[in-house]
Design a protein around this motif. Structure first.
Motif, PDB file in Angstrom:
ATOM      1  N   ARG A  82      15.230   3.900  -4.915  1.00 19.45           N
ATOM      2  CA  ARG A  82      16.063   4.660  -3.984  1.00 19.45           C
ATOM      3  C   ARG A  82      15.821   4.247  -2.536  1.00 19.45           C
ATOM      4  O   ARG A  82      16.509   4.720  -1.641  1.00 19.45           O
ATOM      5  N   ARG A  83      14.845   3.423  -2.289  1.00 19.36           N
ATOM      6  CA  ARG A  83      14.545   2.997  -0.916  1.00 19.36           C
ATOM      7  C   ARG A  83      15.529   1.914  -0.461  1.00 19.36           C
ATOM      8  O   ARG A  83      16.149   1.242  -1.300  1.00 19.36           O
ATOM      9  N   PRO A  84      15.623   1.692   0.853  1.00 25.75           N
ATOM     10  CA  PRO A  84      16.534   0.636   1.335  1.00 25.75           C
ATOM     11  C   PRO A  84      16.158  -0.721   0.736  1.00 25.75           C
ATOM     12  O   PRO A  84      14.977  -0.999   0.497  1.00 25.75           O
ATOM     13  N   MET A 124      -1.142   5.419  -4.440  1.00 25.75           N
ATOM     14  CA  MET A 124      -1.445   4.824  -3.135  1.00 25.75           C
ATOM     15  C   MET A 124      -0.331   5.200  -2.161  1.00 25.75           C
ATOM     16  O   MET A 124       0.655   4.482  -2.029  1.00 25.75           O
ATOM     17  N   ASP A 125      -0.482   6.315  -1.479  1.00 25.04           N
ATOM     18  CA  ASP A 125       0.622   6.823  -0.659  1.00 25.04           C
ATOM     19  C   ASP A 125       0.238   6.865   0.821  1.00 25.04           C
ATOM     20  O   ASP A 125      -0.927   7.059   1.155  1.00 25.04           O
ATOM     21  N   GLY A 126       1.241   6.698   1.665  1.00 25.61           N
ATOM     22  CA  GLY A 126       1.029   6.863   3.105  1.00 25.61           C
ATOM     23  C   GLY A 126       1.141   5.579   3.917  1.00 25.61           C
ATOM     24  O   GLY A 126       0.853   5.584   5.118  1.00 25.61           O
ATOM     25  N   ASN A 127       1.582   4.502   3.296  1.00 37.28           N
ATOM     26  CA  ASN A 127       1.715   3.233   4.028  1.00 37.28           C
ATOM     27  C   ASN A 127       2.714   3.358   5.185  1.00 37.28           C
ATOM     28  O   ASN A 127       2.477   2.854   6.286  1.00 37.28           O
ATOM     29  N   GLY A 128       3.829   4.002   4.899  1.00 34.44           N
ATOM     30  CA  GLY A 128       4.889   4.138   5.907  1.00 34.44           C
ATOM     31  C   GLY A 128       4.400   4.954   7.096  1.00 34.44           C
ATOM     32  O   GLY A 128       4.627   4.581   8.258  1.00 34.44           O
ATOM     33  N   ARG A 129       3.726   6.074   6.822  1.00 36.88           N
ATOM     34  CA  ARG A 129       3.230   6.925   7.906  1.00 36.88           C
ATOM     35  C   ARG A 129       2.142   6.222   8.712  1.00 36.88           C
ATOM     36  O   ARG A 129       2.052   6.378   9.921  1.00 36.88           O
ATOM     37  N   TRP A 130       1.332   5.425   8.026  1.00 35.76           N
ATOM     38  CA  TRP A 130       0.283   4.668   8.718  1.00 35.76           C
ATOM     39  C   TRP A 130       0.930   3.720   9.743  1.00 35.76           C
ATOM     40  O   TRP A 130       0.481   3.625  10.890  1.00 35.76           O
TER      41      TRP A 130
HETATM   42 MG    MG Z   1       5.187   7.972   0.103  1.00 35.19          MG
END
Ligand code: MG
Ligand code: IPE
Ligand code: IPE
Length: 248
Positions: free
Chosen positions: A78-80, A27-33
């Motif tokens: 590795r994320r904040p 499930m990728d792309g939440n940040g870009r959305w």
């Molecule tokens: Mg991603």
């Protein structure tokens, strides 16, 4: 030569082969959305949780036996810290809000990955959710939390090495089926379809062993825009694939 348990299993017991038994989604792309809308990344994760609800419903209706969702990878640490906390908060919220409905719908919840390192209250909630829904059989929802395929395989190697060292198993008795039995996915149907949203075409350490003969579908849709229709389109795409498993 006979097939091993981990060899692809073409059709299971009269089931319709055009319906995948087991679908996994990165499930990728939440940040870009969120970025596209000028919103904080957390808003993207929140919107992504709504997609989970829709896709789970569509999966249940389409006859899929198991839906596995990559929710937090072993590399996502590795994320904040603020983003990790947002994700944990969302997991708490979602579990509390959805558990009884999932149970009523006959969903069995399973966690794959080393979830025990999560905050104690979340571990407790996850274990309660698994215990409550353990006997449900309409659909299995496997959630990958602190999951990494290499860590999973390393764990299997350690377990088997330990058994060999104790003399419980002979080294040459270790076959593909023995490895399968030690994976988190041991009790799940073979992976038929692996979907990744957001246009990235990589596995990011997800189900590397299990995906050996899975059909892959990479779609440009960002996860919060992925819904029941998108899931049904993926299932139709799968139905048109010709699977050969190395044969003709
Ligand atoms: Mg991603
Ligand atoms: C996927 O969306 C959700 C998780 C990894 C938890 P991302 O957060 O990776 O979104 P992008 O890739 O930055 O758009
Ligand atoms: C994969 O997405 C992990 C999850 C969807 C949970 P990422 O966004 O973390 O993957 P990379 O960093 O783009 O490979």
């Amino acid at each position: 030569m006979t097939a091993t348990a981990s060899a692809p299993q073409p059709e299971g017991g009269g089931a319709d082969p055009s319906v995948p038994r087991h679908v996994a989604i990165i499930m990728d792309g939440n940040g870009r959305w969120a970025k596209k809308r000028g919103l904080p990344r957390a808003a993207g994760h929140k919107a992504g949780a709504e997609s989970v609800r829709k896709v789970l419903k569509a999966a249940g209706e389409s006859g899929v036996q198991c839906l596995t969702l990559y929710a937090f990878s072993s590399e996502n640490w590795r994320r904040p810290e603020t983003e990790i906390n947002d994700l944990m908060g969302l997991l708490r919220f979602y579990l509390k809000a959805e558990l009884s409905a999932l149970h009523k719908q006959g969903v069995r919840i399973k966690i794959i990955g080393d979830y025990k390192v999560f905050p104690a209250d979340i571990v407790k909630m996850l274990e309660e959710a698994m215990a409550l829904t353990a006997a449900n059989s309409r659909l299995t929802l496997a959630v990958a939390l602190n999951y990494g395929s290499r860590a999973e395989m390393t764990r299997v190697v350690r377990t088997l090495a330990d058994r060999i060292a104790k003399g419980e198993v002979a080294a040459d008795a270790v076959d593909e089926a023995a490895i399968d039995r030690e994976l988190y996915t041991a009790d799940l149907p073979p992976l038929d379809l692996l979907i990744r949203t957001s246009g990235e075409c990589r596995l990011s350490n997800f189900l590397l062993w299990q995906a050996a003969y899975a059909e892959m579908l990479f779609v440009d849709t960002l996860w919060p825009d992925f819904d029941g229709d998108a899931f049904r389109a993926a299932i139709s795409d799968f139905a048109r694939r010709e699977r050969r498993y190395g044969g003709l």
